[in-house]
Write a protein that holds these residues in place. Structure first.
Motif, PDB file in Angstrom:
ATOM      1  N   ARG A  20      -2.692  11.188   2.234  1.00 60.05           N
ATOM      2  CA  ARG A  20      -2.786  10.423   3.478  1.00 60.05           C
ATOM      3  C   ARG A  20      -4.165   9.753   3.600  1.00 60.05           C
ATOM      4  O   ARG A  20      -4.280   8.588   3.963  1.00 60.05           O
ATOM      5  CB  ARG A  20      -2.635  11.406   4.640  1.00 60.05           C
ATOM      6  N   GLN A  45      -0.139   2.157   3.477  1.00 64.29           N
ATOM      7  CA  GLN A  45       0.362   2.822   4.676  1.00 64.29           C
ATOM      8  C   GLN A  45       0.685   4.290   4.379  1.00 64.29           C
ATOM      9  O   GLN A  45       1.566   4.570   3.579  1.00 64.29           O
ATOM     10  CB  GLN A  45       1.638   2.102   5.146  1.00 64.29           C
ATOM     11  N   ASP A  52       2.160   8.185   5.503  1.00 61.89           N
ATOM     12  CA  ASP A  52       3.354   8.557   6.278  1.00 61.89           C
ATOM     13  C   ASP A  52       3.045   8.799   7.743  1.00 61.89           C
ATOM     14  O   ASP A  52       3.910   8.699   8.592  1.00 61.89           O
ATOM     15  CB  ASP A  52       4.027   9.788   5.648  1.00 61.89           C
ATOM     16  N   ARG A  53       1.794   9.129   8.060  1.00 62.01           N
ATOM     17  CA  ARG A  53       1.400   9.271   9.459  1.00 62.01           C
ATOM     18  C   ARG A  53      -0.111   9.123   9.560  1.00 62.01           C
ATOM     19  O   ARG A  53      -0.807   9.140   8.545  1.00 62.01           O
ATOM     20  CB  ARG A  53       1.849  10.623  10.028  1.00 62.01           C
ATOM     21  N   MET A  54      -0.599   8.959  10.792  1.00 60.92           N
ATOM     22  CA  MET A  54      -2.044   8.762  10.964  1.00 60.92           C
ATOM     23  C   MET A  54      -2.772  10.073  10.685  1.00 60.92           C
ATOM     24  O   MET A  54      -2.524  11.076  11.356  1.00 60.92           O
ATOM     25  CB  MET A  54      -2.344   8.303  12.397  1.00 60.92           C
ATOM     26  N   ASP A  98      -6.084  16.826   8.422  1.00 59.27           N
ATOM     27  CA  ASP A  98      -5.722  16.274   7.109  1.00 59.27           C
ATOM     28  C   ASP A  98      -6.899  16.255   6.156  1.00 59.27           C
ATOM     29  O   ASP A  98      -6.710  16.162   4.947  1.00 59.27           O
ATOM     30  CB  ASP A  98      -5.174  14.855   7.289  1.00 59.27           C
ATOM     31  N   VAL A 152      -4.314   4.377  18.867  1.00 64.12           N
ATOM     32  CA  VAL A 152      -3.038   4.233  18.154  1.00 64.12           C
ATOM     33  C   VAL A 152      -2.429   2.867  18.463  1.00 64.12           C
ATOM     34  O   VAL A 152      -2.026   2.123  17.559  1.00 64.12           O
ATOM     35  CB  VAL A 152      -2.066   5.377  18.531  1.00 64.12           C
ATOM     36  N   TRP A 205      -3.944   1.546  15.026  1.00 62.37           N
ATOM     37  CA  TRP A 205      -2.979   2.113  14.066  1.00 62.37           C
ATOM     38  C   TRP A 205      -1.665   1.332  14.046  1.00 62.37           C
ATOM     39  O   TRP A 205      -1.181   0.934  12.997  1.00 62.37           O
ATOM     40  CB  TRP A 205      -2.724   3.586  14.407  1.00 62.37           C
ATOM     41  N   ARG A 206      -1.090   1.070  15.216  1.00 61.71           N
ATOM     42  CA  ARG A 206       0.221   0.386  15.273  1.00 61.71           C
ATOM     43  C   ARG A 206       0.113  -1.073  14.856  1.00 61.71           C
ATOM     44  O   ARG A 206       1.108  -1.706  14.538  1.00 61.71           O
ATOM     45  CB  ARG A 206       0.798   0.461  16.698  1.00 61.71           C
ATOM     46  N   ARG A 210      -0.263  13.487  16.766  1.00 56.01           N
ATOM     47  CA  ARG A 210       1.122  13.730  16.317  1.00 56.01           C
ATOM     48  C   ARG A 210       2.122  13.054  17.263  1.00 56.01           C
ATOM     49  O   ARG A 210       3.129  12.509  16.838  1.00 56.01           O
ATOM     50  CB  ARG A 210       1.409  15.225  16.242  1.00 56.01           C
ATOM     51  N   ALA A 257       1.437   8.987  16.729  1.00 56.93           N
ATOM     52  CA  ALA A 257       1.353   8.346  15.395  1.00 56.93           C
ATOM     53  C   ALA A 257       1.910   9.251  14.302  1.00 56.93           C
ATOM     54  O   ALA A 257       1.342   9.384  13.227  1.00 56.93           O
ATOM     55  CB  ALA A 257      -0.096   7.959  15.099  1.00 56.93           C
ATOM     56  N   GLY A 258       3.062   9.885  14.565  1.00 59.39           N
ATOM     57  CA  GLY A 258       3.812  10.631  13.553  1.00 59.39           C
ATOM     58  C   GLY A 258       3.288  12.008  13.252  1.00 59.39           C
ATOM     59  O   GLY A 258       2.243  12.407  13.670  1.00 59.39           O
TER      60      GLY A 258
END
Lengths: 224, 429
Positions: B29, B38, B40-42, B84, B390, B394-395, B425, B428-429
């Motif tokens: 990540r 990209q 899978d999540r932030m 992460d 986000v 992020w978006r 979470r 942003a996933g």
């Protein structure tokens, strides 16, 4: 009474210009010559320095000058002052008038001083009488200094996040001691913002030395 | 060493296949962000100095001196919040015993100069005089041995008696080594060996903690760290005000020193990053902010040697991750001048939305929840601040690694940290 600007000699104008332009190599020998050989009044030389510092301050406010220029200007001012001030004392000269008094210090637990020193310098060259009581200042020391110095503005400085609580405690102690109505409290330093101002109960915060000068001018009714 | 099919031993710690998969996903990540791909999540990073002590109920002094307690609180925060990428936390705090033995002078730390619940603070002083530029330039190693090290660490004080090494040849070598027998030189060596042995214990504890978090599925976000040449000279040699005066008084020598420093900083950084086996290099940046120098001074004195350092690191397959402290908005156009997909820029007070607009196609971004919000705000306010990042970054395609403006401040209440991780979470996933 200061000599009006239109009566300055070319040499006097030159000193102001060199100081304002950070030309240390030429400005310092000229100032020394004026003081020691030409016997120009030391009060007048300091007036010229103040005029130069006004220009430095304006250039800083306008975003042309930054911290390095303020530091060098301060150093040049100190060097000339070290020669001029004993001459003034010998001649029995008096202190200059100021807009008002500001007490400044870094709150307890925090040892940082660069920001505080820059604010002190900018307030000083803008005509305020500043007393700097150092770093890691205990609450009680602030209270004692306020009682004896009687400032109109108290500046609390802090760089670390722990300073949020130190500032809050310090200001609460001013309230508890019943001295708070006598002055305004401004805070500043790396992490200070409106959230911290509200948290600490300060009257205002500033993000740089120009804002600190602006706050003091407003509170003391001094025109910019 | 492998135990059966699904457990790998990392030092004393067993990593299950499930934890290995979680580790790989987290690591990927972060690296995907750095490559401007990209994930899978932030991702959410965790960097802190004394906050694990606040959270774990030990003193800052214990975090600096007690290896076991420090390891426990720094493991617990990772296990509880599941970041992460994790800063090598013990390396930033747990060296109290080594500092004592080195008689280190540039810092005051809890238990040594400041109270048990106060963070360490660097002492900004002139550790190299302006007239010593020539010594440094001619022979940096000699300057370190005879002058700098004795000045900054008491254990090295006898080194000022060491001979000049260039000149030790043939019979001169025999006669020239006599200073090594001096009592003060022997005493220095004894102190340095004792400090080195302690540092070995400190380092072994750090490695054990890294194995422990890796085994639990959590990667470090950086291995080594580095420093900008200007900051290196300003912070550790000339002091803040000395350096500012040098911009006028010693500008040519300063530039020569910066050029020289960029070379040995790069060598040191590459060696350390390879030893740590991690491509990301953390570089805290102190003297770049908008307010500190003019754009012209920045481009003349600060940026060239740092850019060269970053390019050298990139060339060595490393990923520079500068933390641009304070507000660097006016620097964005200048610091954009690096190859795309090779760096992570972490911003403290620079508006992240603005940074994304200028740098979004060039670097990954990291940060930047405000310290005042994290320490004095409410969880719902932290949640709203994460949502803004986000929505606005992020978006819109920004490769954002969420973190505090300089990590998690020491005094942060746990519910605010919980809110930061939960909001990441949730949004942003």
């Amino acid at each position: 009474m200061a000599k009006p600007i239109e009566e300055w000699t070319d040499e006097e104008r030159q000193l102001v210009e060199w100081l304002a332009d950070m030309n240390e190599d030429d400005a310092l020998p000229l100032a020394n010559r004026m003081l020691l050989e030409d016997k120009v009044s030391p009060m007048h030389v300091l007036d010229l320095c103040r005029a130069a510092m006004d220009i430095v301050g304006k250039r800083f406010e306008e975003g042309e000058y930054f911290l390095p220029e303020l530091v060098l200007a301060g150093e040049m001012l100190d060097t000339i002052g070290a020669v001029a001030k004993p001459l003034i004392k010998a001649a029995g000269g008096g202190a200059a008038q100021t807009h008002g008094k500001v007490l400044i210090g870094t709150v307890h637990g925090d040892l940082h001083d660069i920001g505080k020193n820059i604010v002190t310098f900018m307030l000083d060259i803008n005509g305020f009488e500043v007393k700097d009581i150092g770093v890691d200042v205990p609450v009680q020391t602030f209270i004692e200094e306020i009682k004896s110095f009687q400032p109109t503005v108290v500046g609390l400085s802090g760089f670390l996040t722990l300073a949020f609580d130190s500032m809050k405690e310090t200001i609460a102690a001013f309230d508890a001691a019943g001295i708070r109505p006598g002055f305004k409290v401004m805070i500043g330093g790396g992490q200070i913002d409106e959230t911290v101002r509200a948290y600490t109960g300060a009257d205002a915060f500033g993000v740089n030395a120009v804002e600190a000068v602006g706050l003091c001018r407003n509170w003391m009714g001094v025109a910019a | 060493m492998s135990h059966g099919n699904d457990v790998t031993m990392l030092g004393a710690h067993a990593q299950t296949a499930q934890a290995k998969a979680a580790y790989d996903a987290r690591y990927e990540r972060i690296l995907a962000c750095a490559r401007l791909e990209q994930p899978d999540r932030m991702p959410v990073a965790m960097q802190s100095f004394f906050w694990p002590a606040t959270h774990g109920g030990i003193t800052y002094q214990e975090l600096m001196y007690d290896y076991e307690k420090a390891k426990k609180v720094c493991f617990d925060v990772v296990a509880e919040f599941e970041p992460d990428g994790v800063y090598p936390m013990l390396m930033g705090t747990n060296m109290g015993r080594s500092l004592e033995l080195l008689e280190f002078k540039q810092l005051q730390w809890p238990g040594h100069g400041v109270g048990p619940m106060q963070p360490f603070q660097y002492l900004d002083r002139e550790y190299m005089k302006a007239e010593e530029y020539d010594d440094f330039l001619f022979d940096p190693t000699g300057f370190y041995l005879h002058t700098y090290l004795p000045r900054v660490a008491g254990a090295f004080e006898g080194f000022d008696k060491l001979p000049d090494f260039p000149g030790l040849h043939y019979f001169r070598l025999v006669n020239g080594i006599r200073p090594f027998a001096l009592p003060e030189v022997r005493a220095s060596f004894e102190k340095i060996v004792a400090a080195a042995e302690e540092t070995n214990r400190f380092f072994a504890n750090h490695i054990d903690w890294v194995n422990q978090i890796n085994a639990a599925g959590f990667p470090l976000i950086n291995g080594g760290n580095s420093i900008a040449p200007y900051d290196f000279i300003a912070d550790y040699f000339r002091g803040a005000t000395g350096m500012m005066k040098d911009l006028f008084r010693h500008k040519e020598k300063l530039k020569q020193v910066l050029d020289k420093a960029a070379v040995f900083i790069a060598r040191m950084t590459i060696a350390n990053a390879r030893a740590a086996n991690h491509p990301i290099v953390f570089i805290p940046i102190h003297w770049a902010p908008d307010a500190f120098m003019s754009p012209k001074q920045f481009e003349e004195f600060w940026w060239p040697s740092f850019r060269r350092l970053m390019l050298t690191l990139i060339e060595a397959d490393l990923i520079p991750m500068p933390l641009w402290e304070a507000d660097c908005t006016k620097r964005l156009e200048i610091i954009k001048d690096i190859p795309p997909g090779k760096c992570i820029y972490w911003f403290e007070r620079t508006d992240m939305v603005k940074a994304f607009e200028v740098l979004g196609d060039r670097v990954a971004l990291r940060g930047n929840l405000s310290p005042s919000l994290l320490t004095t705000g409410q969880p719902h306010e932290v949640d709203a601040a994460v949502k803004r990042l986000v929505d606005e970054v992020w978006r819109k395609g920004g490769k954002l690694i969420l973190d505090g403006a300089f990590g998690i401040p020491d005094e942060t209440p746990t519910p605010n940290v919980r809110a930061m991780f939960d909001a990441a979470r949730k949004y942003a996933g």
